[in-house]
Design a protein around this motif. Structure first.
Motif, mmCIF file in Angstrom:
data_model
loop_
_atom_site.group_PDB
_atom_site.id
_atom_site.type_symbol
_atom_site.label_atom_id
_atom_site.label_comp_id
_atom_site.label_asym_id
_atom_site.label_seq_id
_atom_site.Cartn_x
_atom_site.Cartn_y
_atom_site.Cartn_z
ATOM 1 N N ARG A 58 0.838 -1.209 0.000
ATOM 2 C CA ARG A 58 0.000 0.000 0.000
ATOM 3 C C ARG A 58 0.864 1.247 0.000
ATOM 4 N N PHE A 59 2.002 1.204 0.707
ATOM 5 C CA PHE A 59 2.886 2.374 0.751
ATOM 6 C C PHE A 59 3.497 2.629 -0.631
ATOM 7 N N ARG A 60 3.857 1.555 -1.335
ATOM 8 C CA ARG A 60 4.382 1.740 -2.696
ATOM 9 C C ARG A 60 3.341 2.389 -3.598
ATOM 10 N N GLU A 61 2.080 1.994 -3.434
ATOM 11 C CA GLU A 61 1.014 2.612 -4.227
ATOM 12 C C GLU A 61 0.901 4.102 -3.913
ATOM 13 N N GLU A 62 1.010 4.458 -2.622
ATOM 14 C CA GLU A 62 0.967 5.869 -2.231
ATOM 15 C C GLU A 62 2.122 6.645 -2.877
ATOM 16 N N ILE A 63 3.305 6.076 -2.810
ATOM 17 C CA ILE A 63 4.467 6.752 -3.392
ATOM 18 C C ILE A 63 4.313 6.888 -4.898
ATOM 19 N N HIS A 64 3.841 5.835 -5.549
ATOM 20 C CA HIS A 64 3.671 5.882 -7.007
ATOM 21 C C HIS A 64 2.625 6.927 -7.397
ATOM 22 N N ARG A 65 1.630 7.141 -6.557
ATOM 23 C CA ARG A 65 0.593 8.128 -6.866
ATOM 24 C C ARG A 65 1.097 9.557 -6.659
ATOM 25 N N VAL A 102 10.300 9.402 -7.907
ATOM 26 C CA VAL A 102 11.335 8.937 -6.973
ATOM 27 C C VAL A 102 10.925 7.634 -6.287
ATOM 28 N N ASP A 103 10.036 6.845 -6.889
ATOM 29 C CA ASP A 103 9.597 5.629 -6.209
ATOM 30 C C ASP A 103 10.767 4.656 -6.013
ATOM 31 N N GLY A 104 11.725 4.630 -6.936
ATOM 32 C CA GLY A 104 12.910 3.785 -6.753
ATOM 33 C C GLY A 104 13.792 4.301 -5.627
ATOM 34 N N ALA A 105 13.937 5.628 -5.531
ATOM 35 C CA ALA A 105 14.749 6.214 -4.464
ATOM 36 C C ALA A 105 14.128 5.962 -3.097
ATOM 37 N N VAL A 106 12.796 5.962 -3.025
ATOM 38 C CA VAL A 106 12.122 5.687 -1.748
ATOM 39 C C VAL A 106 12.358 4.241 -1.327
#
Length: 573
Positions: A121-128, A133-137
Motif C-alpha cells: 500500500r505504501f508503494r502505491e501511495e508513493i507511485h501516486r 522517486v519511487d525507486g529512491a524511496v
C-alpha cells in the motif's frame, strides 16, 4: 538527622528519569522522585456559562486542552524492551498499545501522503504522489532497515552510554565501531534530487522526535525517521497513561513519588550531595545518589555551596536552548476536518518556502462532535508571540475553512488570552477582557470577517490546571564543546526547518550523539533526561537512564548480586 534517607533521589519526571526510578526501585533501592520541572500534560478550561438556546442555559462543560503532543517513538527500541523485561511488564505494556494505520500523514501544498505499515500500500501511495522517486524511496527504506537492524544489535548490549570509566570506554568503543560500520554506504538521501519535496519528510519527522536543535547525525536521522516508519503505536491514556504506569511501578516497589514538589537546595559535603531540601517545608531528606534531569547550570544553582574545579567544568559542553517546541491546542468541530485525517500529521511548507513545519496530533474533543488538535512547531525563543497565528495560518492553508469551525484556541507559551469562538458565551468581566474582535488572520476574505472570538484572561484557567504566566518552551539543545571552536552554517534544508539560520558546533560527544556526560562534578550526582543523548530523543533518554541505573547498582555489590538473583524467570519476551 534527616527525617528520611533514600538511596536515590530523582529530580525530574521525564521518560528516562521515571524508567530509571522504576528500575532502581525494582532492584531494592529506596527511591524518591520529585517532579522538579514537570508540568501535567493537560489542563482544563471552564467557561462561565454557554447558552443552549432561548429556553435557558446549560451548566458549563470543561474543555480539555494539552500542553504537548505525545508519541511513544521508542516502542521498537531494544533499550525499552530491556527495561520492560527486568520490570516484568512487557505484556502489560503490549496490552495497552495499538498500532496506528496510517502511521502518519504528510501534507504538502499540492499533495498528501499516507505513510502506512503495509509495504504494498505504501508503494502505491508513493507511485501516486511521487512517481519520479519511487525507486529512491525503496532504496531509502531498504537502507534504513539495514542500518537500524545493526544499531538495534549494538544498543541491545548492556553498556554504559556515554561511558565514564576506562572499561566502559572500551566497551563503548566497540559499539561506536558497530555504529560506524552500519553507516558505510551511500548517504541516506543521496538518491533524491536536490530540492525534491520528499527529502523534507525524513528530516522533519526526525527533528520532531529529537531534542537536538542542530543538524542531526546520520545515525540519529536513521533511528528517528525509522521509529516513525517501523510501526507507530498509541498507548492507552497517552502520556498520562504511561506516567500512571511508571508511577505505579515505582510505588509498587516501595518508592515515593511527589510530582508536585521540587528540590530547592542540595546540601553538599566536599564533592558529594548528602541531603536534598524540597519546597514542602519539611526537613531535608538524606540521600546516597541523586539523578538530575536538566542542564549543569541548573544543578549548580541548587548546590550553592559547591565550587567545581575549572577543569571539571571544561569537560562539559555549554548547552544553548535558542529554539523550542511551541504548542497550540485547538478544539474544533469535527465537520471542519477532513474525515481521513490521521492521528499524526506533518504539515510541510513548499520546497522554496522559508517556514517551519507543524506536527498535528488529533484526539477526541470534549464533546461528541468535536476534535482536539494539538499542533507543535519548532520556533526560536524570541518568536513566541508570533507562534499562535503562525500555527493557525498553517492549519488554514492545508485545511480550508477550518477557521469557521474553531471553538477554543490556546497556547500555554505565549501568555496571550485564550480564544473562545463560541459567541453565545456568558462570562464575567474578570474572565473577558475584550468583548468581541475579528481574528487578524494573515489572509482575509469576506466570509472571514464574521469569524470572531472572546478573549478569556489566563486567570480563568488556573482552576483547571492552567498557568497564569507564559510557560517555557521545551528546549531543543545545541551543544558547544570547549574544544570545538569552528562553526559552520547549516544546510538550507534545516534552515527551512526552523525558519532561520543557525550556526552549529563542529562535533558532539560520544559517537557524535552525546552532549552532557553522565557523571557530574558532584561525585554522587548523575545526569539523565534529554541533555545526555539529545540527538536520539526518547531512545537517548532510555540509554542514559539504563546507564545511570547500572552505575548506581554497581556501587552496591549486594544489590548488584540481588538484581541477578531476582531476575524474573516468568517474563515472556
Amino acid at each position: 538527622m534527616a527525617r528520611k534517607h533514600f538511596d536515590v533521589v530523582v529530580l525530574g519526571a521525564g521518560l528516562g528519569s521515571l524508567f530509571a526510578a522504576a528500575l532502581l526501585a525494582r532492584r531494592s533501592f529506596r527511591v524518591r522522585v520529585l517532579g522538579q520541572r514537570w508540568i501535567a500534560p493537560r489542563y482544563s478550561y471552564f467557561p462561565a456559562r454557554i447558552r443552549s438556546g432561548a429556553d435557558g442555559a446549560d451548566e458549563p462543560s470543561a474543555t480539555r486542552l494539552s500542553r504537548r503532543p505525545f508519541q511513544l517513538l521508542c516502542h521498537g527500541s531494544p533499550v525499552l524492551a530491556r527495561f520492560l523485561l527486568e520490570l516484568a511488564q512487557t505484556q502489560t505494556l503490549r496490552r495497552s498499545t495499538r498500532f496506528r494505520d496510517p502511521m502518519f500523514q504528510v501534507f504538502l501544498p499540492d499533495c498528501r501522503l499516507d505513510v502506512v505499515p503495509d509495504a504494498d500500500r505504501f508503494r502505491e501511495e508513493i507511485h501516486r504522489e511521487f512517481p519520479d522517486v519511487d525507486g529512491a524511496v525503496d532504496e531509502l527504506y531498504t537502507l534504513l532497515a539495514s542500518i537500524n537492524g545493526r544499531v538495534d544489535s549494538a544498543f541491545d548490549r548492556q553498556a554504559v552510554l556515554p561511558p565514564v570509566s576506562f572499561w566502559e570506554r572500551r566497551a563503548a568503543r566497540k559499539i561506536e565501531t558497530e555504529l560506524a560500520a552500519a553507516l558505510r554506504g551511500p548517504d541516506l538521501l543521496s538518491a533524491f534530487p536536490e530540492g525534491h519535496p520528499y527529502r523534507q519528510i525524513p528530516i522533519v519527522t526526525a527533528a520532531f522526535g529529537s531534542d537536538y536543535g542542530s543538524v542531526l547525525p546520520p545515525i540519529a536521522l536513521a533511528r528517528l525517521h525509522g521509529a516513525w516508519t517501523r510501526g507507530v503505536v498509541s498507548i492507552a491514556g497517552g502520556e498520562e497513561g504511561l506516567l500512571s504506569f511508571l508511577v505505579e511501578r515505582i510505588q509498587a516497589h516501595g518508592g515515593e513519588v511527589c510530582l508536585d514538589e521540587r528540590a530547592v537546595r542540595l546540601i553538599t559535603v566536599d564533592d558529594r550531595v548528602t541531603h536534598v531540601e524540597d519546597d514542602s517545608g519539611e526537613e531535608a531528606a538524606g540521600c546516597d545518589h541523586v539523578l538530575f534531569e536538566g542542564a549543569l547550570p541548573e544543578l549548580l544553582d541548587l548546590a550553592t555551596r559547591f565550587a567545581p574545579n575549572r577543569a571539571d567544568l571544561d569537560a562539559y559542553p555549554e548547552l544553548e536552548a535558542a529554539e523550542g517546541r511551541f504548542v497550540v491546542s485547538i478544539e474544533v468541530a469535527r465537520a471542519g476536518l477532513p474525515e481521513s485525517l490521521a492521528e499524526n500529521a506533518f504539515l510541510l511548507p513548499g520546497v522554496d518556502e522559508d517556514a517551519a513545519p507543524v506536527w498535528v496530533q488529533r484526539s477526541a474533543g470534549s464533546s461528541a462532535d468535536s476534535e482536539l488538535l494539538v499542533a507543535e512547531t519548532l520556533l526560536p525563543v524570541d518568536a513566541v508571540l508570533k507562534g499562535r497565528r503562525f500555527v493557525l495560518g498553517v492549519l488554514e492553508r492545508h485545511f480550508p475553512f477550518i477557521e469557521h469551525h474553531y471553538r477554543v484556541v490556546d497556547s500555554p507559551h505565549d501568555g496571550l488570552p485564550l480564544w473562545d469562538f463560541r459567541l453565545d458565551y456568558e462570562g464575567s468581566d474578570a474572565d473577558i477582557r475584550l468583548e468581541v474582535r475579528v481574528i487578524p488572520y494573515g489572509r482575509r476574505d469576506a466570509q472571514m470577517d464574521n469569524v470572531c472570538y472572546f478573549e478569556v484572561e489566563r486567570t480563568a484557567l488556573v482552576k483547571g490546571g492552567g498557568s497564569r504566566d507564559p510557560e517555557a518552551l521545551r528546549p531543543r539543545w545545541v551543544a558547544m564543546f570547549p574544544e570545538a571552536n569552528s562553526f559552520g552554517p547549516l544546510p538550507a534544508s534545516l534552515a527551512r526547518l526552523t525558519g532561520r539560520m543557525h550556526r552549529a558546533p563542529s562535533e558532539l560527544g560520544w559517537a557524535g550523539l552525546a552532549a552532557q556526560p553522565l557523571q557530574t562534578p558532584l561525585a554522587n550526582v548523575w545526569m539523565a533526561g534529554d541533555t545526555v543523548l539529545p540527538t536520539l530523543g526518547q531512545e537517548g533518554e532510555l540509554l542514559a537512564a539504563w546507564s545511570v541505573a547500572s552505575r548506581i547498582t554497581a556501587s552496591d555489590p549486594h544489590k548488584e548480586r540481588l538484581r541477578k538473583e531476582l531476575w524474573s524467570k516468568l517474563e515472556i519476551k
